[in-house]
Design a protein around this motif. Structure first.
Motif, PDB file in Angstrom:
ATOM      1  N   MET A  12       1.029  -1.137  -0.003  1.00  0.00           N
ATOM      2  CA  MET A  12       0.035   0.050   0.054  1.00  0.00           C
ATOM      3  C   MET A  12       0.920   1.201  -0.055  1.00  0.00           C
ATOM      4  N   PRO A  13       0.657   2.115  -0.916  1.00  0.00           N
ATOM      5  CA  PRO A  13       1.347   3.324  -0.968  1.00  0.00           C
ATOM      6  C   PRO A  13       1.281   4.401   0.302  1.00  0.00           C
ATOM      7  N   ALA A  14       2.674   5.001   0.715  1.00  0.00           N
ATOM      8  CA  ALA A  14       2.585   5.894   1.734  1.00  0.00           C
ATOM      9  C   ALA A  14       1.524   6.762   1.591  1.00  0.00           C
ATOM     10  N   ASN A  15       1.062   7.221   2.766  1.00  0.00           N
ATOM     11  CA  ASN A  15       0.045   8.393   2.604  1.00  0.00           C
ATOM     12  C   ASN A  15       0.380   9.668   2.109  1.00  0.00           C
ATOM     13  N   ALA A  16       1.697  10.040   2.419  1.00  0.00           N
ATOM     14  CA  ALA A  16       2.331  11.440   1.806  1.00  0.00           C
ATOM     15  C   ALA A  16       2.505  11.267   0.465  1.00  0.00           C
ATOM     16  N   PHE A  17       2.826  10.138  -0.430  1.00  0.00           N
ATOM     17  CA  PHE A  17       2.943   9.907  -1.541  1.00  0.00           C
ATOM     18  C   PHE A  17       1.550   9.975  -2.256  1.00  0.00           C
ATOM     19  N   VAL A  18       0.577   9.409  -1.760  1.00  0.00           N
ATOM     20  CA  VAL A  18      -0.767   9.339  -2.233  1.00  0.00           C
ATOM     21  C   VAL A  18      -1.475  10.911  -2.232  1.00  0.00           C
ATOM     22  N   GLU A  19      -1.178  11.702  -0.872  1.00  0.00           N
ATOM     23  CA  GLU A  19      -1.598  13.046  -1.093  1.00  0.00           C
ATOM     24  C   GLU A  19      -0.876  13.811  -2.088  1.00  0.00           C
ATOM     25  N   ARG A  20       0.451  13.664  -2.609  1.00  0.00           N
ATOM     26  CA  ARG A  20       0.962  14.521  -3.122  1.00  0.00           C
ATOM     27  C   ARG A  20       0.668  14.020  -4.744  1.00  0.00           C
ATOM     28  N   LEU A  21       0.548  12.833  -4.906  1.00  0.00           N
ATOM     29  CA  LEU A  21       0.001  12.162  -6.152  1.00  0.00           C
ATOM     30  C   LEU A  21      -1.221  12.944  -6.816  1.00  0.00           C
ATOM     31  N   ASN A  22      -2.218  12.812  -5.631  1.00  0.00           N
ATOM     32  CA  ASN A  22      -3.590  13.550  -5.932  1.00  0.00           C
ATOM     33  C   ASN A  22      -3.222  15.184  -6.162  1.00  0.00           C
ATOM     34  N   THR A  23      -2.444  15.674  -5.539  1.00  0.00           N
ATOM     35  CA  THR A  23      -2.077  17.103  -5.826  1.00  0.00           C
ATOM     36  C   THR A  23      -1.566  17.314  -7.340  1.00  0.00           C
ATOM     37  N   GLN A  24      -0.692  16.299  -7.572  1.00  0.00           N
ATOM     38  CA  GLN A  24      -0.020  16.322  -9.029  1.00  0.00           C
ATOM     39  C   GLN A  24      -1.012  16.077  -9.941  1.00  0.00           C
ATOM     40  N   ILE A  25      -2.104  15.235  -9.954  1.00  0.00           N
ATOM     41  CA  ILE A  25      -3.248  15.162 -10.744  1.00  0.00           C
ATOM     42  C   ILE A  25      -3.958  16.386 -11.135  1.00  0.00           C
ATOM     43  N   GLY A  26      -3.954  17.165 -10.011  1.00  0.00           N
ATOM     44  CA  GLY A  26      -4.646  18.508 -10.383  1.00  0.00           C
ATOM     45  C   GLY A  26      -3.497  19.564 -11.055  1.00  0.00           C
ATOM     46  N   ASN A  27      -2.344  19.335 -10.792  1.00  0.00           N
ATOM     47  CA  ASN A  27      -1.234  19.913 -11.771  1.00  0.00           C
ATOM     48  C   ASN A  27      -1.152  19.689 -13.205  1.00  0.00           C
ATOM     49  N   GLU A  28      -1.412  18.304 -13.455  1.00  0.00           N
ATOM     50  CA  GLU A  28      -1.476  17.809 -14.672  1.00  0.00           C
ATOM     51  C   GLU A  28      -2.435  18.449 -15.445  1.00  0.00           C
ATOM     52  N   PHE A  29      -3.947  18.618 -14.847  1.00  0.00           N
ATOM     53  CA  PHE A  29      -5.018  18.842 -15.494  1.00  0.00           C
ATOM     54  C   PHE A  29      -4.936  20.413 -15.799  1.00  0.00           C
ATOM     55  N   GLY A  30      -4.200  21.131 -14.789  1.00  0.00           N
ATOM     56  CA  GLY A  30      -4.024  22.526 -14.754  1.00  0.00           C
ATOM     57  C   GLY A  30      -3.066  22.788 -15.999  1.00  0.00           C
ATOM     58  N   ALA A  31      -2.019  21.929 -16.337  1.00  0.00           N
ATOM     59  CA  ALA A  31      -1.185  21.963 -17.322  1.00  0.00           C
ATOM     60  C   ALA A  31      -1.926  21.654 -18.762  1.00  0.00           C
ATOM     61  N   CYS A  32      -2.939  20.979 -18.596  1.00  0.00           N
ATOM     62  CA  CYS A  32      -3.778  20.472 -19.931  1.00  0.00           C
ATOM     63  C   CYS A  32      -4.519  21.666 -20.338  1.00  0.00           C
TER      64      CYS A  32
ATOM     65  N   ILE B 299      -6.325   4.042  -8.455  1.00  0.00           N
ATOM     66  CA  ILE B 299      -7.256   3.312  -8.467  1.00  0.00           C
ATOM     67  C   ILE B 299      -6.814   1.724  -8.201  1.00  0.00           C
ATOM     68  N   ASP B 300      -5.699   1.632  -9.007  1.00  0.00           N
ATOM     69  CA  ASP B 300      -5.009   0.243  -8.971  1.00  0.00           C
ATOM     70  C   ASP B 300      -4.471  -0.190  -7.679  1.00  0.00           C
ATOM     71  N   VAL B 301      -4.089   0.649  -6.814  1.00  0.00           N
ATOM     72  CA  VAL B 301      -3.384   0.358  -5.514  1.00  0.00           C
ATOM     73  C   VAL B 301      -4.572   0.613  -4.411  1.00  0.00           C
ATOM     74  N   ASP B 302      -5.841   0.827  -4.756  1.00  0.00           N
ATOM     75  CA  ASP B 302      -6.896   0.771  -3.859  1.00  0.00           C
ATOM     76  C   ASP B 302      -6.646   2.065  -3.005  1.00  0.00           C
ATOM     77  N   GLU B 303      -6.276   3.227  -3.442  1.00  0.00           N
ATOM     78  CA  GLU B 303      -6.404   4.528  -2.665  1.00  0.00           C
ATOM     79  C   GLU B 303      -7.336   5.399  -3.546  1.00  0.00           C
ATOM     80  N   GLU B 304      -7.594   6.343  -2.612  1.00  0.00           N
ATOM     81  CA  GLU B 304      -8.582   7.378  -2.696  1.00  0.00           C
ATOM     82  C   GLU B 304      -8.247   8.284  -4.068  1.00  0.00           C
ATOM     83  N   VAL B 305      -8.968   8.727  -4.924  1.00  0.00           N
ATOM     84  CA  VAL B 305      -8.611   9.695  -6.011  1.00  0.00           C
ATOM     85  C   VAL B 305      -9.318  10.909  -5.601  1.00  0.00           C
ATOM     86  N   ARG B 306      -8.809  12.075  -5.634  1.00  0.00           N
ATOM     87  CA  ARG B 306      -9.496  13.329  -5.327  1.00  0.00           C
ATOM     88  C   ARG B 306      -8.949  14.216  -6.403  1.00  0.00           C
ATOM     89  N   ILE B 307      -9.810  14.883  -7.431  1.00  0.00           N
ATOM     90  CA  ILE B 307      -9.377  15.486  -8.246  1.00  0.00           C
ATOM     91  C   ILE B 307      -9.529  17.144  -8.006  1.00  0.00           C
TER      92      ILE B 307
END
Length: 145
Positions: free
Chosen positions: A1-21, A62-70
């Motif tokens: 299971m991913p570390a919580n800090a990584f999951v938090e930062r990856l969710n933030t990065q999802i927003g950064n990628e959509f912002g770049a889009c 999703i694949d690692v069963d973590e919450e996705v927040r956009i």
């Protein structure tokens, strides 16, 4: 299971990628309005690529069963002083994203989350290519002035 800090930062990065889009769509629209169709097409493709990156991150969580927040995405810049400015902005954006990706990779490595580290390796390589591409484009656009 991913570390919580990584999951938090990856969710933030999802927003950064959509912002770049969205920023790339805004740049493409600017070039369309300036009757520069090749630059417009280039940035529409870049926008689609950034969306794809965000969706890869969503799928990983999703694949690692973590919450996705956009997260909410701030409005992007749509007006530019001159035709070189959007490319300069794009290069700065890619350099910033490259640092964000490196930070995510380091976080995964430091927390011994090997699945996350492996997942991030592709993005590290991709950002090297993206920065080089924008540097080249900036050189071309500056020379064409």
């Amino acid at each position: 299971m991913p570390a919580n800090a990584f999951v938090e930062r990856l969710n933030t990065q999802i927003g950064n990628e959509f912002g770049a889009c969205q920023q790339y769509v805004a740049i493409a629209v600017y070039y369309d309005a300036e009757t520069l169709p090749r630059l417009a097409a280039f940035f529409y493709r870049q926008a689609a690529e950034e969306r794809t990156h965000a969706m890869m991150m969503v799928q990983y969580l999703i694949d690692v069963d973590e919450e996705v927040r956009i997260p909410d995405i701030a409005a992007q810049q749509t007006r530019f002083e001159e035709p070189v400015a959007p490319v300069r902005m794009a290069l700065e954006q890619e350099q910033r994203v490259g640092q964000e990706i490196n930070d995510l990779f380091k976080l995964a490595r430091d927390s011994e989350d090997y699945k996350a580290e492996q997942f991030m390796q592709w993005f590290v390589k991709e950002q090297v290519e993206e920065v080089a591409l924008m540097k080249d484009l900036l050189n071309v656009v500056e020379r064409s002035q």
